[in-house]
Write an enzyme that holds these catalytic residues in place. Structure first.
Site, PDB file in Angstrom:
ATOM      1  N   ARG A 147     -51.435  55.348  31.321  1.00 13.15           N
ATOM      2  CA  ARG A 147     -50.904  54.523  32.414  1.00 13.15           C
ATOM      3  C   ARG A 147     -51.065  53.030  32.197  1.00 13.15           C
ATOM      4  O   ARG A 147     -51.047  52.242  33.130  1.00 13.15           O
ATOM      5  CB  ARG A 147     -51.551  54.902  33.749  1.00 13.15           C
TER       6      ARG A 147
ATOM      7  N   LYS B 257     -41.301  41.898  28.895  1.00 13.18           N
ATOM      8  CA  LYS B 257     -40.344  43.012  28.891  1.00 13.18           C
ATOM      9  C   LYS B 257     -40.610  43.851  27.656  1.00 13.18           C
ATOM     10  O   LYS B 257     -40.645  43.330  26.539  1.00 13.18           O
ATOM     11  CB  LYS B 257     -38.917  42.473  28.795  1.00 13.18           C
TER      12      LYS B 257
ATOM     13  N   GLU C 216     -31.547  30.926  19.814  1.00 12.48           N
ATOM     14  CA  GLU C 216     -32.285  30.971  21.092  1.00 12.48           C
ATOM     15  C   GLU C 216     -32.990  29.634  21.347  1.00 12.48           C
ATOM     16  O   GLU C 216     -33.092  29.184  22.489  1.00 12.48           O
ATOM     17  CB  GLU C 216     -33.319  32.109  21.091  1.00 12.48           C
TER      18      GLU C 216
ATOM     19  N   LYS D  93     -39.346  29.034  28.243  1.00 17.98           N
ATOM     20  CA  LYS D  93     -39.155  30.404  28.725  1.00 17.98           C
ATOM     21  C   LYS D  93     -40.268  30.771  29.705  1.00 17.98           C
ATOM     22  O   LYS D  93     -40.027  31.418  30.726  1.00 17.98           O
ATOM     23  CB  LYS D  93     -39.088  31.416  27.569  1.00 17.98           C
TER      24      LYS D  93
ATOM     25  N   GLU E 231     -37.084  39.084  37.185  1.00 19.37           N
ATOM     26  CA  GLU E 231     -35.649  38.872  36.963  1.00 19.37           C
ATOM     27  C   GLU E 231     -34.779  39.140  38.182  1.00 19.37           C
ATOM     28  O   GLU E 231     -33.931  40.019  38.181  1.00 19.37           O
ATOM     29  CB  GLU E 231     -35.158  39.738  35.796  1.00 19.37           C
TER      30      GLU E 231
ATOM     31  N   ARG F  40     -34.404  33.695  36.278  1.00 19.05           N
ATOM     32  CA  ARG F  40     -34.501  34.245  34.927  1.00 19.05           C
ATOM     33  C   ARG F  40     -33.128  34.508  34.312  1.00 19.05           C
ATOM     34  O   ARG F  40     -32.986  34.557  33.090  1.00 19.05           O
ATOM     35  CB  ARG F  40     -35.360  35.529  34.951  1.00 19.05           C
TER      36      ARG F  40
ATOM     37  N   ASN G 103     -29.866  34.074  30.062  1.00 18.41           N
ATOM     38  CA  ASN G 103     -28.719  34.793  29.500  1.00 18.41           C
ATOM     39  C   ASN G 103     -27.583  33.883  29.079  1.00 18.41           C
ATOM     40  O   ASN G 103     -26.498  34.362  28.746  1.00 18.41           O
ATOM     41  CB  ASN G 103     -28.199  35.830  30.503  1.00 18.41           C
TER      42      ASN G 103
ATOM     43  N   HIS H 264     -25.125  34.902  26.446  1.00 22.27           N
ATOM     44  CA  HIS H 264     -25.345  36.334  26.206  1.00 22.27           C
ATOM     45  C   HIS H 264     -24.265  37.242  26.781  1.00 22.27           C
ATOM     46  O   HIS H 264     -24.149  38.377  26.355  1.00 22.27           O
ATOM     47  CB  HIS H 264     -26.720  36.757  26.726  1.00 22.27           C
TER      48      HIS H 264
ATOM     49  N   HIS I 116     -23.528  39.569  23.884  1.00 20.53           N
ATOM     50  CA  HIS I 116     -23.776  41.015  23.916  1.00 20.53           C
ATOM     51  C   HIS I 116     -22.491  41.808  23.687  1.00 20.53           C
ATOM     52  O   HIS I 116     -22.483  42.804  22.969  1.00 20.53           O
ATOM     53  CB  HIS I 116     -24.372  41.423  25.266  1.00 20.53           C
TER      54      HIS I 116
ATOM     55  N   HIS J 187     -27.971  39.058  16.413  1.00 15.31           N
ATOM     56  CA  HIS J 187     -27.992  38.704  17.825  1.00 15.31           C
ATOM     57  C   HIS J 187     -27.752  37.196  18.012  1.00 15.31           C
ATOM     58  O   HIS J 187     -26.928  36.775  18.816  1.00 15.31           O
ATOM     59  CB  HIS J 187     -29.336  39.127  18.428  1.00 15.31           C
TER      60      HIS J 187
HETATM   61  N1  LIG Z   1     -38.861  41.817  24.972  1.00 13.76           N
HETATM   62  C1  LIG Z   1     -38.080  40.777  24.984  1.00 13.76           C
HETATM   63  O1  LIG Z   1     -38.138  39.937  25.876  1.00 13.76           O
HETATM   64  C2  LIG Z   1     -37.101  40.611  23.874  1.00 13.76           C
HETATM   65  C3  LIG Z   1     -36.429  39.390  23.709  1.00 13.76           C
HETATM   66  C4  LIG Z   1     -35.563  39.245  22.644  1.00 13.76           C
HETATM   67  C5  LIG Z   1     -35.365  40.295  21.763  1.00 13.76           C
HETATM   68  N2  LIG Z   1     -36.022  41.476  21.937  1.00 13.76           N
HETATM   69  C6  LIG Z   1     -35.829  42.585  21.017  1.00 13.76           C
HETATM   70  O2  LIG Z   1     -36.242  42.166  19.733  1.00 13.76           O
HETATM   71  C7  LIG Z   1     -35.517  42.902  18.758  1.00 13.76           C
HETATM   72  C8  LIG Z   1     -35.034  41.941  17.687  1.00 13.76           C
HETATM   73  O3  LIG Z   1     -36.148  41.278  17.140  1.00 13.76           O
HETATM   74  P1  LIG Z   1     -36.134  40.653  15.688  1.00 13.76           P
HETATM   75  O4  LIG Z   1     -34.942  39.789  15.537  1.00 13.76           O
HETATM   76  O5  LIG Z   1     -37.476  40.091  15.458  1.00 13.76           O
HETATM   77  O6  LIG Z   1     -35.819  41.911  14.765  1.00 13.76           O
HETATM   78  P2  LIG Z   1     -36.778  42.858  13.926  1.00 13.76           P
HETATM   79  O7  LIG Z   1     -38.019  43.138  14.640  1.00 13.76           O
HETATM   80  O8  LIG Z   1     -35.946  44.005  13.519  1.00 13.76           O
HETATM   81  O9  LIG Z   1     -37.094  41.963  12.644  1.00 13.76           O
HETATM   82  C9  LIG Z   1     -36.059  41.593  11.766  1.00 13.76           C
HETATM   83  C10 LIG Z   1     -36.389  41.985  10.325  1.00 13.76           C
HETATM   84  O10 LIG Z   1     -37.367  41.086   9.798  1.00 13.76           O
HETATM   85  C11 LIG Z   1     -38.452  41.814   9.246  1.00 13.76           C
HETATM   86  N3  LIG Z   1     -39.617  40.946   9.352  1.00 13.76           N
HETATM   87  C12 LIG Z   1     -40.398  40.726  10.432  1.00 13.76           C
HETATM   88  N4  LIG Z   1     -41.266  39.755  10.184  1.00 13.76           N
HETATM   89  C13 LIG Z   1     -41.053  39.353   8.913  1.00 13.76           C
HETATM   90  C14 LIG Z   1     -41.637  38.351   8.093  1.00 13.76           C
HETATM   91  N5  LIG Z   1     -42.581  37.532   8.556  1.00 13.76           N
HETATM   92  N6  LIG Z   1     -41.173  38.219   6.836  1.00 13.76           N
HETATM   93  C15 LIG Z   1     -40.161  39.007   6.385  1.00 13.76           C
HETATM   94  N7  LIG Z   1     -39.566  39.938   7.113  1.00 13.76           N
HETATM   95  C16 LIG Z   1     -40.007  40.117   8.376  1.00 13.76           C
HETATM   96  C17 LIG Z   1     -38.487  43.066  10.041  1.00 13.76           C
HETATM   97  O11 LIG Z   1     -39.181  44.086   9.371  1.00 13.76           O
HETATM   98  C18 LIG Z   1     -36.994  43.362  10.201  1.00 13.76           C
HETATM   99  O12 LIG Z   1     -36.498  43.980   9.048  1.00 13.76           O
HETATM  100  C19 LIG Z   1     -34.405  43.626  19.479  1.00 13.76           C
HETATM  101  O13 LIG Z   1     -34.734  44.991  19.569  1.00 13.76           O
HETATM  102  C20 LIG Z   1     -34.391  42.990  20.853  1.00 13.76           C
HETATM  103  O14 LIG Z   1     -33.973  43.889  21.856  1.00 13.76           O
HETATM  104  C21 LIG Z   1     -36.879  41.635  22.971  1.00 13.76           C
HETATM  105 ZN   LIG Z   2     -31.114  36.652  23.116  1.00 14.47          ZN
END
Ligand SMILES: NC(=O)c1ccc[n+]([C@@H]2O[C@H](COP(=O)([O-])OP(=O)(O)OC[C@H]3O[C@@H](n4cnc5c(N)ncnc54)[C@H](O)[C@@H]3O)[C@@H](O)[C@H]2O)c1
Ligand SMILES: [Zn+2]
Length: 360
Positions: free
Chosen positions: A121, A143, A185, A227, A237, A241, A245, A248, A252, A265
């Site tokens: 939990r 999130k 971003e 942020k 949100e 918040r 977007n 976006h 999206h 993205h």
């Molecule tokens: N929770 C939130 O508020 C929030 C906000 C924005 C995005 N997200 C989520 O984040 C995800 C995208 O994140 P991302 O762009 O970091 O993608 P990701 O986590 O897939 O990372 C991108 C690539 O880089 C690699 N990588 C990570 N760190 C590295 C480093 N230091 N050196 C070399 N390679 C490295 C990873 O293994 C992956 O292959 C999506 O699923 C999205 O929905 C969440």
């Molecule tokens: Zn974004």
């Protein structure tokens, strides 16, 4: 090192940003996370690069480390991965009073945070984001969640971490395209909330792209601060918040329409920000042609696309926008700029105007 505090009452937490902070993760997690056991959730790529180093650092600080790896990739951000991580947590004897540490990009952060939100939990967790996107976006706001075959991020929760440690040195191993994508971003934060930050980005774009540590630290910390301010005003949100977007709605839709393969993205968001600017000008919100040009120039300097790919069918794009889970009763809501540094949420943008802008 810079510290940004995310102010959320008793769920407030610090984000530490700086160069070479990985060596301090042991000490900082000791200060902010409870327990004896720490389950580190990472992926194969990040573990290969920095796993050994971090594990030793954590053990030296007194943690009993349970290292758990997930496969790399958005396609593994699902309940099957979460389920396997629960197994590892149970087998490793993780208890209610222990903690989880996410070590990787946004995918790892969202998955690890969801495990932390639900295991027994909810247990304490922290984040060590290693992509620019994760440092400036995914590490602020709490999130967490996973994808469902029918849609991205359909399953999730709000669960704030106890701390975030963003070491900008880890960005050196990141592919260029991922840096540019995260920068979209960063630019977004300037447009929605800070003209001075936007101007600073225009001045420092070269330094940022060459990963100069001081420049990166400033950009990451300022992005997190902006942020954090927005999230603090609207944790769940319901109002403000939404301005996060910006870019976006179209972004999206563009990602979905191209099966998440053509654009990262950030690339899709970059195009979305430019479309939103055009729309704002069309609706006479005050945004000027010069401001639009500054936005386009900055995005181009970063290496991001700024227009829809040739041959894009505006009506098809519109259909994808209407499918977005945030669309209420088919009404298209856009975050549109009034000027650089200020945006407005505009509900019920007329379809004809949107189609006109998309076709231009
Ligand atoms: N929770 C939130 O508020 C929030 C906000 C924005 C995005 N997200 C989520 O984040 C995800 C995208 O994140 P991302 O762009 O970091 O993608 P990701 O986590 O897939 O990372 C991108 C690539 O880089 C690699 N990588 C990570 N760190 C590295 C480093 N230091 N050196 C070399 N390679 C490295 C990873 O293994 C992956 O292959 C999506 O699923 C999205 O929905 C969440
Ligand atoms: Zn974004």
């Amino acid at each position: 090192m810079k510290t940004v505090r995310v102010e959320l009452g008793n769920r407030s937490y610090p984000i530490y940003v700086g160069e070479g902070l990985l060596v301090r993760v042991g000490e900082l997690t000791r200060q902010h996370l409870p327990g004896r056991r720490l389950m580190v959730i990472s992926n194969s790529t990040v573990t290969g690069l920095y796993g050994e180093f971090l594990k030793r650092n954590l053990e030296a600080a007194g943690w009993k480390v349970l290292w758990a790896e997930m496969l790399d990739g958005e396609e593994h951000k699902n309940l099957a991965t979460v389920s396997r991580l629960y197994d590892l947590a149970v087998e490793g004897g993780l208890e209610r009073g222990d903690a989880i540490l996410a070590f990787g990009g946004g995918v790892v952060g969202d998955v690890a945070g969801f495990v932390a939100a639900t295991f027994m939990r909810g247990i304490a967790w922290g984040q060590v984001p290693t992509t620019l996107l994760a440092q400036v976006d995914a590490s602020v706001g709490g999130k967490v969640g996973v994808n469902h075959p029918k849609g991205k991020n359909l399953i999730g929760a709000f669960h704030q971490p106890r701390l975030v440690v963003a070491d900008v040195a880890t960005l050196r191993s990141l592919p260029r395209r991922e840096i540019a994508s995260g920068m979209a971003e960063v630019v977004k934060y300037g447009v929605i909330r800070s003209a001075s930050f936007f101007a600073w980005l225009e001045e420092n774009v070269e330094e940022l792209l060459s990963l100069v540590p001081e420049a990166l630290t400033h950009a990451v910390a300022t992005s997190c601060r902006i942020k954090a301010e927005v999230v603090a005003a609207d944790e769940r949100e319901s109002g403000l918040r939404a301005i996060l977007n910006f870019g976006h709605t179209v972004g999206h839709a563009l990602e979905a329409m191209t099966d998440y393969t053509r654009f990262t993205h950030g690339e899709a968001v970059a195009i979305g920000m430019v479309v939103a600017s055009r729309l704002a000008r069309h609706l006479g919100l005050g945004f000027t042609a010069e401001e639009e040009e500054r936005l386009v120039n900055l995005l181009e300097a970063i290496g991001l696309p700024t227009s829809l790919p040739p041959g894009t069918d505006p009506r098809e794009l519109l259909l994808f926008m209407q499918r977005d889970k945030k669309v209420k009763e088919g009404k298209l809501t856009f975050v549109l700029p009034r000027r650089i540094g200020e945006v407005e949420v505009v509900r019920e943008v007329p379809q004809e105007i949107l189609l006109e802008v998309l076709s231009a």
